[in-house]
Write an enzyme that holds these catalytic residues in place. Structure first.
Site, mmCIF file in Angstrom:
data_model
loop_
_atom_site.group_PDB
_atom_site.id
_atom_site.type_symbol
_atom_site.label_atom_id
_atom_site.label_comp_id
_atom_site.label_asym_id
_atom_site.label_seq_id
_atom_site.Cartn_x
_atom_site.Cartn_y
_atom_site.Cartn_z
ATOM 1 N N GLY A 152 -23.560 -15.262 -64.430
ATOM 2 C CA GLY A 152 -25.106 -15.728 -64.450
ATOM 3 C C GLY A 152 -25.534 -15.394 -65.957
ATOM 4 N N PHE B 105 -27.192 -12.987 -67.300
ATOM 5 C CA PHE B 105 -26.915 -11.461 -67.988
ATOM 6 C C PHE B 105 -25.633 -10.898 -67.461
ATOM 7 C CE2 PHE B 105 -31.613 -12.168 -68.315
ATOM 8 C CZ PHE B 105 -31.564 -12.489 -69.373
ATOM 9 N N ALA B 106 -25.102 -11.177 -66.645
ATOM 10 C CA ALA B 106 -23.797 -10.733 -65.929
ATOM 11 C C ALA B 106 -22.404 -11.647 -65.404
ATOM 12 C CB ALA B 106 -24.406 -10.046 -64.313
ATOM 13 N N LYS C 292 -19.763 -5.824 -61.185
ATOM 14 C CA LYS C 292 -20.971 -6.499 -61.833
ATOM 15 C C LYS C 292 -20.963 -6.058 -63.383
ATOM 16 C CE LYS C 292 -25.741 -8.064 -60.826
ATOM 17 N NZ LYS C 292 -26.891 -7.778 -60.383
ATOM 18 N N ASP D 115 -37.103 -10.103 -53.864
ATOM 19 C CA ASP D 115 -36.256 -11.084 -54.191
ATOM 20 C C ASP D 115 -35.284 -11.532 -53.178
ATOM 21 O OD1 ASP D 115 -35.294 -13.070 -55.840
ATOM 22 O OD2 ASP D 115 -33.578 -11.980 -56.939
#
Length: 346
Positions: free
Chosen positions: A21, A23-24, A41, A137
């Site tokens: 993603g 940031f990861a 992660k 979320d």
């Protein structure tokens, strides 16, 4: 300390790349000490200037919350360690997610399957809410499934403790398609209702096998909600007009739920109606939902080990099943996260 971090990193043998993603990056790995298969992660924390974007805060929030939680339907954080500008979170390895199951058209989802997924989702959510935590979320690809069919709530980067009187929160949470109307109207004070609305959207998606309300913008999202469920009145939702971003909408009559979900029985329709109440104070809680007749009536939920498993590779399903909607989903999530995801987001 540096040696400890290095030894902890060497403890895990990377087996496969799972996704990336903004940031990861996520890897499948093996714990050399226990031989357990895990998911790592790796979060790129960046420099102090980047911390203003909330990257550091999001990672630390996820670690802090998951260290305090322990439930069969909550993803387990097994380890966490930092090195240079990265921090690695070690999780239970999960075979797939609910989005993959929904999109795999070779799978038949029976009423018992859907009941099992909803039961596990609500049990995990009830535990969260009893511990005064909002997930904020919830969506199908944040509901992960292990090899035994056990569903676990994951991705706590937006999760938040709640309960403090008069405490304001950001309304820019929850992926738009699963976002409650009070958030779309800019509410800064909210509670468990935002998670429960998202559960309603997930349940609808399980029944229809496509996203229920795929809006292109906040305004379009509200329009879709009101066109489908009817425009709420002040009697139905007393505080609606006082919300910061409230705008008047045309009075839509809505579509009867039994027309949308034609195969659903009365007990399931009652659950859906409770999840989609416009007044967040009247919307049912996870505890109330679990006590509804839908969960005690037949058929019972399918045991986890008998739940369907995807027949196609994850990437194939996510990219080939309904390409237009897949692109739309990725674009929506990318815009909300401030960048384009490269592959799967853990």
């Amino acid at each position: 300390m540096a040696l400890d971090v290095k030894s902890r990193a060497k403890r895990y043998e990377k087996l496969d790349f799972l996704g990336e993603g903004q940031f990861a990056t996520v890897y499948k790995a093996r714990d050399k000490n226990t031989n357990q298969i895990v998911a790592i992660k790796k979060i790129k924390l960046g420099h102090r200037s980047e911390a203003k974007d909330g990257i550091n805060r999001t990672a630390l929030r996820e670690i802090k919350l998951l260290q305090e939680l322990s439930h069969p339907n909550i993803i387990g954080l097994l380890d966490a360690f930092g090195h240079k500008s990265n921090i690695s979170l070690v999780f239970d390895f999960m075979e797939t997610d609910l989005e993959v199951i929904i999109k795999d058209n070779s799978l038949v989802l029976t009423p018992s399957h859907i009941k099992a997924y909803m039961l596990m989702t609500l049990q995990g959510l009830e535990y969260l809410h009893q511990h005064w935590i909002l997930h904020r979320d919830l969506k199908p690809n944040n509901l992960l499934l292990d090899e035994n069919g056990v569903l676990k709530l994951a991705d706590f980067g937006l999760a938040k403790s709640f309960g403090s009187p008069n405490r304001a929160y950001t309304h820019q949470v929850v992926t738009r398609w699963y976002r409650a109307p009070e958030l779309l109207f800019g509410a800064r004070m909210y509670g468990v209702g935002v998670d429960m609305w998202a559960v309603g959207c997930i349940l609808a998606e399980l029944l229809l096998r496509v996203p229920f309300l795929p809006g292109d913008s906040d305004l379009d999202q509200l329009t879709r909600i009101f066109e489908t469920l009817g425009t709420p009145t002040e009697e139905q939702w007393p505080d609606m007009c006082s919300l910061p971003d409230y705008v008047t909408f045309k009075s839509f009559p809505g579509i009867p739920l039994h027309h949308i979900f034609s195969a659903a029985g009365d007990d399931l329709l009652d659950l859906i109606q409770g999840l989609f109440l416009f007044n967040p104070c009247a919307r049912i809680t996870a505890t109330q939902a679990l006590k509804m007749k839908y969960f005690s009536n037949r058929p019972g939920p399918t045991p986890g080990c008998q739940l369907p498993r995807p027949n196609c590779p994850v990437e194939t399903l996510k990219e080939q099943s309904n390409p237009a909607l897949a692109i739309k989903r990725k674009r929506t999530e990318a815009l909300e996260q401030g960048g384009l995801p490269k592959k799967l987001i853990f």
